[in-house]
Design a protein around this motif. Sequence first.
Motif, mmCIF file in Angstrom:
data_model
loop_
_atom_site.group_PDB
_atom_site.id
_atom_site.type_symbol
_atom_site.label_atom_id
_atom_site.label_comp_id
_atom_site.label_asym_id
_atom_site.label_seq_id
_atom_site.Cartn_x
_atom_site.Cartn_y
_atom_site.Cartn_z
ATOM 1 N N TYR A 1 -7.681 -20.779 16.723
ATOM 2 C CA TYR A 1 -8.187 -22.041 17.277
ATOM 3 C C TYR A 1 -7.624 -23.225 16.506
ATOM 4 C CZ TYR A 1 -11.420 -21.819 13.295
ATOM 5 O OH TYR A 1 -11.939 -21.729 12.028
ATOM 6 N N LYS B 1 -8.547 -27.576 16.428
ATOM 7 C CA LYS B 1 -9.329 -28.681 16.976
ATOM 8 C C LYS B 1 -9.096 -29.941 16.149
ATOM 9 C CE LYS B 1 -13.425 -26.996 14.470
ATOM 10 N NZ LYS B 1 -14.827 -26.517 14.601
ATOM 11 N N ASN C 1 -10.444 -34.210 15.591
ATOM 12 C CA ASN C 1 -11.363 -35.295 15.930
ATOM 13 C C ASN C 1 -11.023 -36.520 15.097
ATOM 14 O OD1 ASN C 1 -13.281 -35.394 13.450
ATOM 15 N ND2 ASN C 1 -13.277 -33.224 14.025
ATOM 16 N N THR D 1 -7.724 -25.678 11.822
ATOM 17 C CA THR D 1 -7.206 -24.492 12.494
ATOM 18 C C THR D 1 -7.625 -23.252 11.723
ATOM 19 O OG1 THR D 1 -5.212 -23.394 13.362
ATOM 20 C CG2 THR D 1 -4.993 -24.529 11.266
#
Length: 290
Positions: A110, A112, A114, A133
């Motif tokens: 994964y 992500k 932000n 990650t």
Amino acid sequence: AYSLNGDKKRANNKFQKAISLAPENRELQMDYTRFLYGLGKIDKVIKAMNNFVVENSKNVEVLLMQANISFWKRDIKNARKKIAIIKEFYPNTDITKSLENEITNTTATYIKSNFEFQTDSQPLEYFANHIVTGKFISCFLSPQLEVSKYNFSPQKEGALTLKLSNQFYFDKLKLAAKFTFGAYINDSDETDWIGDLSFTKNLFKNASLNFGYAKNALLGTIASTTFNLTQQDLFGVLDYNNKYIVLNAAYNHKFFEDENVITSISAWMVSQPIKIKKMVNVKIIFFNIF
């Protein structure tokens, strides 16, 4: 009948009495296993299965239970092994599809990102970008990399934090551990290390304790734009719940390089929803202390 009417305690007692009268009755053992499985009593399910399941069982229902239990215990290898056996007997079955999807999602790599913006009256503003990650591989190998870049304003300095962490799960001890080590790189000062070591331990039914040590960058002040500021924490948090209350108690000992120390103790307790005339749910906050 007791189980269907929600009287789990009486149902369990009747099952145990019936088994004591007919310990060789496999159908009875299987019914009791289904009962425990429905309650989520995983360790008791495993113990019950040991009484009647042979090593190379071809019972698909049992195999699917074992596969799900292995997944819940983060034993992905064994869960996949049980799924493979089921598919040997029923190559076109869909009963394992949901579990297979969960395994795929859990073990997928994964990434992500932000964004963060903070402003106050110092005056100081900063804009940060966080990228994380990682990948779950096994109970003892679940690496994660986190990179955060900070840009300060009106000061022109910036900062960068790098964190590499791994999680460990010890099922027999009911213990989870997380180890993190990284670097805090300030454009205007030397590089410093950051990291943490934390543990989560299931103490007994419905109670858990989270405790550990952490050293993190202290951002959001004008001083932190010109030299490294870090804070260190020793912490412990107790969580407990039953059908009546939810309880949280916490301790934190925070200290800094200038020997400044802040100690805080907090606790709160909230009632579970109280049903009034079967229609209205009410929660009562008993206390909230800081």
